[in-house]
Design a protein around this motif. Structure first.
Motif, PDB file in Angstrom:
ATOM      1  N   ARG A 126     -15.110   3.198   0.479  1.00 32.60           N
ATOM      2  CA  ARG A 126     -14.434   4.113   0.601  1.00 32.60           C
ATOM      3  C   ARG A 126     -12.895   4.283   0.840  1.00 32.60           C
ATOM      4  N   PHE A 127     -12.419   2.950   1.105  1.00 34.70           N
ATOM      5  CA  PHE A 127     -10.909   2.812   1.067  1.00 34.70           C
ATOM      6  C   PHE A 127     -10.445   2.830  -0.293  1.00 34.70           C
ATOM      7  N   ALA A 128     -11.309   2.309  -1.143  1.00 35.25           N
ATOM      8  CA  ALA A 128     -11.100   2.160  -2.752  1.00 35.25           C
ATOM      9  C   ALA A 128     -10.832   3.503  -3.162  1.00 35.25           C
ATOM     10  N   VAL A 129     -11.728   4.496  -3.031  1.00 36.10           N
ATOM     11  CA  VAL A 129     -11.495   6.031  -3.304  1.00 36.10           C
ATOM     12  C   VAL A 129     -10.499   6.590  -2.773  1.00 36.10           C
ATOM     13  N   ALA A 130     -10.157   6.438  -1.206  1.00 35.79           N
ATOM     14  CA  ALA A 130      -9.145   6.963  -0.729  1.00 35.79           C
ATOM     15  C   ALA A 130      -7.730   6.627  -1.297  1.00 35.79           C
ATOM     16  N   MET A 131      -7.708   5.301  -1.628  1.00 35.81           N
ATOM     17  CA  MET A 131      -6.681   4.743  -2.395  1.00 35.81           C
ATOM     18  C   MET A 131      -6.066   5.320  -3.707  1.00 35.81           C
ATOM     19  N   LEU A 132      -6.981   5.774  -4.380  1.00 34.95           N
ATOM     20  CA  LEU A 132      -7.100   6.453  -5.543  1.00 34.95           C
ATOM     21  C   LEU A 132      -6.339   7.845  -5.349  1.00 34.95           C
ATOM     22  N   ALA A 133      -6.823   8.547  -4.262  1.00 35.38           N
ATOM     23  CA  ALA A 133      -6.253   9.684  -3.879  1.00 35.38           C
ATOM     24  C   ALA A 133      -4.934   9.690  -3.263  1.00 35.38           C
TER      25      ALA A 133
ATOM     26  N   THR B 199       0.310   0.771  -8.701  1.00 38.78           N
ATOM     27  CA  THR B 199      -0.667   0.658  -7.752  1.00 38.78           C
ATOM     28  C   THR B 199      -1.950   1.443  -8.026  1.00 38.78           C
ATOM     29  N   ALA B 200      -1.613   2.410  -8.821  1.00 42.96           N
ATOM     30  CA  ALA B 200      -2.461   3.410  -9.454  1.00 42.96           C
ATOM     31  C   ALA B 200      -3.585   2.235 -10.182  1.00 42.96           C
ATOM     32  N   LEU B 201      -3.059   1.329 -11.159  1.00 47.26           N
ATOM     33  CA  LEU B 201      -3.929   0.817 -12.014  1.00 47.26           C
ATOM     34  C   LEU B 201      -4.844  -0.227 -11.230  1.00 47.26           C
ATOM     35  N   ILE B 202      -4.051  -0.802 -10.192  1.00 48.77           N
ATOM     36  CA  ILE B 202      -4.835  -1.685  -9.196  1.00 48.77           C
ATOM     37  C   ILE B 202      -5.607  -0.959  -8.498  1.00 48.77           C
ATOM     38  N   ALA B 203      -5.689   0.148  -8.144  1.00 52.40           N
ATOM     39  CA  ALA B 203      -6.608   0.951  -7.440  1.00 52.40           C
ATOM     40  C   ALA B 203      -7.713   1.094  -8.301  1.00 52.40           C
ATOM     41  N   VAL B 204      -7.617   1.422  -9.606  1.00 52.30           N
ATOM     42  CA  VAL B 204      -8.811   1.394 -10.585  1.00 52.30           C
ATOM     43  C   VAL B 204      -9.390   0.280 -10.666  1.00 52.30           C
ATOM     44  N   MET B 205      -8.673  -1.115 -10.724  1.00 50.85           N
ATOM     45  CA  MET B 205      -9.248  -2.523 -10.829  1.00 50.85           C
ATOM     46  C   MET B 205     -10.037  -2.522  -9.469  1.00 50.85           C
ATOM     47  N   ILE B 206      -9.877  -2.036  -8.206  1.00 50.73           N
ATOM     48  CA  ILE B 206     -10.515  -2.547  -7.064  1.00 50.73           C
ATOM     49  C   ILE B 206     -11.745  -1.701  -7.278  1.00 50.73           C
ATOM     50  N   ARG B 207     -11.531  -0.352  -7.700  1.00 48.69           N
ATOM     51  CA  ARG B 207     -13.100   0.366  -7.667  1.00 48.69           C
ATOM     52  C   ARG B 207     -13.941  -0.370  -8.760  1.00 48.69           C
ATOM     53  N   LEU B 208     -13.633  -0.600  -9.831  1.00 51.71           N
ATOM     54  CA  LEU B 208     -14.380  -1.344 -10.678  1.00 51.71           C
ATOM     55  C   LEU B 208     -14.915  -2.462 -10.350  1.00 51.71           C
ATOM     56  N   THR B 209     -14.161  -3.392  -9.533  1.00 45.94           N
ATOM     57  CA  THR B 209     -14.712  -4.645  -9.398  1.00 45.94           C
ATOM     58  C   THR B 209     -15.793  -4.532  -8.095  1.00 45.94           C
TER      59      THR B 209
ATOM     60  N   GLY C 146      -8.187  -9.735  -3.172  1.00 47.18           N
ATOM     61  CA  GLY C 146      -6.917 -10.105  -3.906  1.00 47.18           C
ATOM     62  C   GLY C 146      -6.331  -9.036  -4.696  1.00 47.18           C
ATOM     63  N   PHE C 147      -6.716  -7.914  -5.165  1.00 46.30           N
ATOM     64  CA  PHE C 147      -6.151  -6.707  -5.908  1.00 46.30           C
ATOM     65  C   PHE C 147      -5.394  -6.192  -4.855  1.00 46.30           C
ATOM     66  N   PHE C 148      -5.786  -6.205  -3.528  1.00 42.65           N
ATOM     67  CA  PHE C 148      -5.087  -5.547  -2.450  1.00 42.65           C
ATOM     68  C   PHE C 148      -3.905  -6.092  -2.069  1.00 42.65           C
ATOM     69  N   TYR C 149      -3.851  -7.331  -2.337  1.00 41.62           N
ATOM     70  CA  TYR C 149      -2.615  -8.102  -2.026  1.00 41.62           C
ATOM     71  C   TYR C 149      -1.487  -7.612  -2.924  1.00 41.62           C
ATOM     72  N   LEU C 150      -1.865  -7.433  -4.211  1.00 41.81           N
ATOM     73  CA  LEU C 150      -1.117  -7.017  -5.383  1.00 41.81           C
ATOM     74  C   LEU C 150      -0.718  -5.696  -4.889  1.00 41.81           C
ATOM     75  N   ALA C 151      -1.347  -4.594  -4.402  1.00 47.18           N
ATOM     76  CA  ALA C 151      -1.363  -3.238  -4.091  1.00 47.18           C
ATOM     77  C   ALA C 151      -0.108  -3.165  -3.099  1.00 47.18           C
ATOM     78  N   VAL C 152      -0.369  -4.213  -1.941  1.00 49.61           N
ATOM     79  CA  VAL C 152       0.567  -4.017  -0.985  1.00 49.61           C
ATOM     80  C   VAL C 152       2.058  -4.348  -1.487  1.00 49.61           C
ATOM     81  N   ILE C 153       2.301  -5.172  -2.601  1.00 50.54           N
ATOM     82  CA  ILE C 153       3.606  -5.542  -3.165  1.00 50.54           C
ATOM     83  C   ILE C 153       4.192  -4.362  -3.683  1.00 50.54           C
ATOM     84  N   THR C 154       3.096  -3.795  -4.704  1.00 53.97           N
ATOM     85  CA  THR C 154       3.630  -2.566  -5.684  1.00 53.97           C
ATOM     86  C   THR C 154       3.837  -1.174  -4.646  1.00 53.97           C
TER      87      THR C 154
END
Length: 260
Positions: free
Chosen positions: A161-168, A212-222, A236-244
């Motif tokens: 659910r958080f992965a989908v919310a992140m995309l939005a 961050t959008a690219l990372i969100a897609v990667m999280i969803r696919l992962t 691990g991808f969320f760590y990158l998302a925090v930075i970006t």
């Protein structure tokens, strides 16, 4: 408010507002053990105190909106202390009720901060709400990913659910950055003088939002993978998302405050 402290205050306020909203306005209370709420609440309290300090350093003398913002940040910290204390005392219903109360308190803080902007009040509030969704979902998502290491029986429903919310949220933040414009801003408004030139801050913000959008897609696919390590990879991808995400929102808020 003005200067780097003002920019930091905006980003911190967005984080506590978004973090509290995703914590209490989603079904997490019925899905995750209360230890997660203790951890997240303690971090939100720390960020709330930092918000108070930043607002105090940035507000201008005689600014009613700045003063109101400080008091609302203090109110958020107080409510957070109360619901954490209730949770520690095993008063779950009281803790949840106070937790819900912290959300409108944080939203009131964003409303007050929107009045400190050099832009229209409505546009400023929309930008802050978009930033709150953007930073809040990344902040809570990172903590939730770590929580899976302690609660092995937790289903993937919450993090999916958080992965989908992140995309939005990425879409909302992109729209907010574009609505803020791309013109130059006055010097002294941000952390780096280069960000004030030729709209560079907005372009940096767009670039970080796109990352961050690219990372969100990667999280969803992962998370579509069936292996138990998929959640660890997503964290691990969320760590990158925090930075970006934080870098992007800092750049976006450089042009938010009134020109000095």
């Amino acid at each position: 408010m003005s200067g780097p402290a003002g920019v930091l205050a905006l980003v911190l306020a967005e984080t506590v507002a978004g973090g509290a909203a995703f914590l209490f306005l989603t079904p997490l209370w019925r899905e995750v053990k209360h230890g997660f709420f203790k951890l997240t609440g303690a971090l939100l309290l720390g960020l709330g105190l930092a918000t108070m300090g930043s607002i105090g350093a940035a507000r201008r003398a005689g600014s009613d909106a700045g003063g109101l913002s400080w008091w609302l940040a203090a109110a958020f910290c107080m409510v957070t202390v109360l619901w954490l204390a209730a949770l520690m005392a095993r008063r779950a219903k009281v803790a949840r009720g106070l937790g819900f109360l912290s959300v409108p308190t944080a939203m009131g803080l964003l409303v007050a901060l929107s009045l400190t902007s050099g832009e229209s009040d409505a546009l400023s509030l929309l930008q802050l709400l978009a930033g709150a969704a953007f930073l809040g979902v990344v902040f809570d998502g990172l903590l939730l990913g770590h929580w899976y290491l302690t609660d092995r029986g937790l289903s993937r429903g919450p993090i999916n659910r958080f992965a989908v919310a992140m995309l939005a949220a990425v879409g909302l933040e992109a729209a907010a950055v574009i609505a803020g414009g791309f013109g130059p801003v006055a010097s002294g408004q941000g952390f780096n003088p280069l960000l004030t030139q030729a709209g560079l801050a907005s372009w940096v913000a767009i670039g970080m939002v796109a990352a961050t959008a690219l990372i969100a897609v990667m999280i969803r696919l992962t998370l579509k993978g069936t292996r138990p390590t998929a959640v660890q990879a997503a964290t691990g991808f969320f760590y990158l998302a925090v930075i970006t995400a934080f870098a992007g929102d800092l750049a976006a808020k450089v042009r938010f405050l009134p020109r000095a």
